[in-house]
Design a protein around this motif. Structure first.
Motif, PDB file in Angstrom:
ATOM      1  N   ASP A 220     -47.408 -72.811  41.250  1.00  0.00           N
ATOM      2  CA  ASP A 220     -47.502 -71.513  42.266  1.00  0.00           C
ATOM      3  C   ASP A 220     -48.341 -71.320  43.715  1.00  0.00           C
ATOM      4  O   ASP A 220     -48.939 -70.341  43.645  1.00  0.00           O
ATOM      5  CB  ASP A 220     -47.675 -70.711  40.999  1.00  0.00           C
ATOM      6  N   GLY A 221     -49.010 -71.867  43.709  1.00  0.00           N
ATOM      7  CA  GLY A 221     -50.026 -71.695  45.049  1.00  0.00           C
ATOM      8  C   GLY A 221     -51.673 -71.661  44.537  1.00  0.00           C
ATOM      9  O   GLY A 221     -52.459 -71.817  45.296  1.00  0.00           O
ATOM     10  N   VAL A 222     -51.992 -71.372  42.909  1.00  0.00           N
ATOM     11  CA  VAL A 222     -53.639 -71.918  42.795  1.00  0.00           C
ATOM     12  C   VAL A 222     -53.530 -72.810  42.258  1.00  0.00           C
ATOM     13  O   VAL A 222     -53.104 -73.812  41.901  1.00  0.00           O
ATOM     14  CB  VAL A 222     -53.104 -70.575  40.924  1.00  0.00           C
ATOM     15  N   VAL A 223     -55.731 -73.155  43.101  1.00  0.00           N
ATOM     16  CA  VAL A 223     -55.587 -73.985  43.470  1.00  0.00           C
ATOM     17  C   VAL A 223     -56.656 -73.965  41.962  1.00  0.00           C
ATOM     18  O   VAL A 223     -57.545 -72.614  41.796  1.00  0.00           O
ATOM     19  CB  VAL A 223     -57.049 -74.321  44.215  1.00  0.00           C
ATOM     20  N   ARG A 224     -56.346 -74.750  40.543  1.00  0.00           N
ATOM     21  CA  ARG A 224     -57.547 -74.803  39.743  1.00  0.00           C
ATOM     22  C   ARG A 224     -58.792 -76.011  39.845  1.00  0.00           C
ATOM     23  O   ARG A 224     -58.313 -77.531  40.239  1.00  0.00           O
ATOM     24  CB  ARG A 224     -56.275 -75.335  38.883  1.00  0.00           C
ATOM     25  N   VAL A 225     -60.108 -75.592  39.409  1.00  0.00           N
ATOM     26  CA  VAL A 225     -60.970 -76.819  39.815  1.00  0.00           C
ATOM     27  C   VAL A 225     -62.102 -76.292  38.479  1.00  0.00           C
ATOM     28  O   VAL A 225     -62.105 -75.309  37.846  1.00  0.00           O
ATOM     29  CB  VAL A 225     -61.705 -75.917  40.685  1.00  0.00           C
ATOM     30  N   GLN A 226     -61.888 -77.169  38.435  1.00  0.00           N
ATOM     31  CA  GLN A 226     -63.105 -77.509  37.178  1.00  0.00           C
ATOM     32  C   GLN A 226     -64.774 -77.941  37.818  1.00  0.00           C
ATOM     33  O   GLN A 226     -64.965 -78.448  38.010  1.00  0.00           O
ATOM     34  CB  GLN A 226     -62.744 -79.226  35.901  1.00  0.00           C
ATOM     35  N   GLN A 242     -71.495 -78.108  29.942  1.00  0.00           N
ATOM     36  CA  GLN A 242     -70.949 -77.378  30.123  1.00  0.00           C
ATOM     37  C   GLN A 242     -69.161 -76.768  31.346  1.00  0.00           C
ATOM     38  O   GLN A 242     -69.821 -76.761  32.031  1.00  0.00           O
ATOM     39  CB  GLN A 242     -71.015 -75.744  29.005  1.00  0.00           C
ATOM     40  N   ARG A 243     -67.535 -77.354  30.625  1.00  0.00           N
ATOM     41  CA  ARG A 243     -67.412 -77.480  32.002  1.00  0.00           C
ATOM     42  C   ARG A 243     -65.888 -76.268  31.510  1.00  0.00           C
ATOM     43  O   ARG A 243     -65.595 -75.945  30.391  1.00  0.00           O
ATOM     44  CB  ARG A 243     -66.535 -78.658  31.982  1.00  0.00           C
ATOM     45  N   GLN A 244     -65.395 -75.588  32.657  1.00  0.00           N
ATOM     46  CA  GLN A 244     -64.345 -75.244  32.474  1.00  0.00           C
ATOM     47  C   GLN A 244     -63.549 -74.932  33.800  1.00  0.00           C
ATOM     48  O   GLN A 244     -64.031 -75.487  34.505  1.00  0.00           O
ATOM     49  CB  GLN A 244     -64.634 -73.450  32.786  1.00  0.00           C
ATOM     50  N   TRP A 245     -62.432 -74.536  33.865  1.00  0.00           N
ATOM     51  CA  TRP A 245     -61.113 -73.950  34.027  1.00  0.00           C
ATOM     52  C   TRP A 245     -60.798 -73.253  35.223  1.00  0.00           C
ATOM     53  O   TRP A 245     -60.978 -71.881  34.209  1.00  0.00           O
ATOM     54  CB  TRP A 245     -59.555 -74.936  34.085  1.00  0.00           C
ATOM     55  N   ARG A 246     -61.114 -73.089  36.376  1.00  0.00           N
ATOM     56  CA  ARG A 246     -60.752 -71.387  36.627  1.00  0.00           C
ATOM     57  C   ARG A 246     -60.012 -71.811  38.324  1.00  0.00           C
ATOM     58  O   ARG A 246     -60.254 -72.090  38.767  1.00  0.00           O
ATOM     59  CB  ARG A 246     -62.259 -70.988  37.357  1.00  0.00           C
TER      60      ARG A 246
END
Length: 401
Positions: A220-226, A242-246
């Motif tokens: 859908d075009g969203v760029v996910r960055v960890q 600590q890690r997160q996906w945004r």
């Protein structure tokens, strides 16, 4: 009409009348005979008509030129063929077709750029945060992370601007020592095939996130960055972060976060403790020894509890631990040599530990005056040292005399 032709025509009609009258019979049992006679009469009429045509052809043709045309009778319908409409002079001007119906939509350029193409093409990068010396204009990305270069860490592709064609998303690091700031950047091609920069998705910061770990482009075009709260290095292993996906989406002008957490909670491995201490003043004892004490205060000023604290006093080796104040230590301080150490237990957030630690110099030890360091360091459950948020308040200098 000549008189002779008129006479002949009258005779033929008279003969026809007499023949027809002889064929008329009354209805009844003689119907079969009438039918036979009718067939015979038809043959006679056909013969008479042929003779009449030969005799009267010129007269009939002459009469047809002067009599009115017969009224047209009904005809079988003819399958209609709809002709293409032909504009007439009275019709108004034809409407001008709109550009959307006549002009084809331009095909967006293909922005799929391979890793090797990115490494071989000068690019423009969004500005790095203040301080780093990595180039941003006409910069060549590198694959080996040489000092002071823009290190290409990862590449992915996807339609991030919803134009129907893929763009290229790259994770780049400004290589400075073992670390350096990072940013995720989107590249595309213009109509001439040149590589152009769309914009920056997200960048690492001095606070958090300090670490951009991985990225991907969704359908859908969203760029996910960890992202990670703390960049590894300087004694900080990566598994402590600590890690997160945004998720980030392009709005036509810039990228904004549309999914995932927006902040980190306290990192259990990120401690902040502080120490203060008084000077050590020695006094002479009856046996010739010299004794004194240091008051040490250890505080947990961070956001997480600290499982253990290591206290160290870098005093001359002639000054040995003395008195009951050392009972708080988990180890035996008198066996540690120089510097003297004291391992303390758990220190909760906002709490402090106050210790009065005595020292004795044996008679004739000749301890002079000087300065010494007193410092504290946080430790985890495995007695491994934790990096401190503010290492500047982990050490204090005291005088001894």
């Amino acid at each position: 009409m000549p008189e002779r032709e008129t006479s002949l025509l009258v005779e033929e009609f008279d003969r026809y009348r007499r023949t027809l009258l002889t064929e008329i019979v009354a209805p009844g049992p003689a119907a079969v005979r009438r039918t036979v006679r009718l067939r015979h009469r038809n043959r006679l009429i056909a013969a008479a008509t042929t003779a009449l045509a030969l005799l009267t052809g010129p007269a009939v043709g002459y009469a047809a030129l002067h009599e009115p045309a017969p009224r047209p009778g009904p005809v079988d319908p003819t399958p209609s063929v709809t002709p293409s409409p032909t504009p007439t002079g009275s019709a108004g001007p034809a409407p001008t077709p709109s550009a959307s119906s006549t002009s084809p939509t331009p095909t967006p350029p293909d922005g799929r750029i391979s890793r090797s193409q990115l490494l071989g093409t000068p690019v423009t990068l969004p500005a790095w945060r203040a301080g780093p010396g990595c180039p941003t204009t006409g910069a060549r990305l590198t694959g080996d992370g040489r000092e002071g270069t823009n290190h290409l860490l990862a590449v992915d592709h996807g339609d991030v601007d919803s134009d129907g064609a893929a763009e290229t998303v790259a994770l780049v690091r400004c290589a400075l020592g073992t670390g350096g700031p990072q940013q995720v950047v989107v590249f595309d091609r213009d109509a001439d095939g040149r590589v152009v920069t769309v914009g920056r998705v997200v960048a690492s910061t001095i606070d958090t996130p300090q670490w951009l770990i991985a990225m991907e482009v969704r359908d859908d075009g969203v760029v996910r960055v960890q992202v990670g709260d703390i960049h590894p290095g300087g004694g900080w292993p990566g598994d402590w972060s600590q890690r997160q996906w945004r998720g980030y989406r392009w709005d036509g002008d810039s990228f904004g976060q549309v999914s995932g957490p927006t902040a980190f909670g306290p990192n259990p491995h990120r401690a902040d403790i502080a120490v203060t201490a008084t000077d050590l003043v020695l006094a002479d004892g009856p046996d010739g020894s010299r004794t004194g004490s240091v008051t040490v205060v250890v505080r947990n000023t961070g956001d997480v509890p600290v499982p253990y604290v290591a206290l160290r006093l870098d005093l001359p080796a002639a000054l040995r631990p003395d008195g009951d104040g050392w009972a708080a230590c988990r180890n035996d301080p008198d066996t540690t040599g120089r510097p003297v150490t004291c391992d303390l237990g758990r220190l909760d957030v906002g709490k402090e530990r106050r210790l009065t630690l005595g020292f004795r110099a044996a008679a004739g030890a000749g301890v002079g005056a000087g300065t010494a360091e007193v410092d504290v360091r946080p430790m985890d459950e495995g007695f491994d040292f934790l990096p401190d948020v503010d290492p500047g308040n982990n050490t204090v200098r005291i005088d001894y005399r």
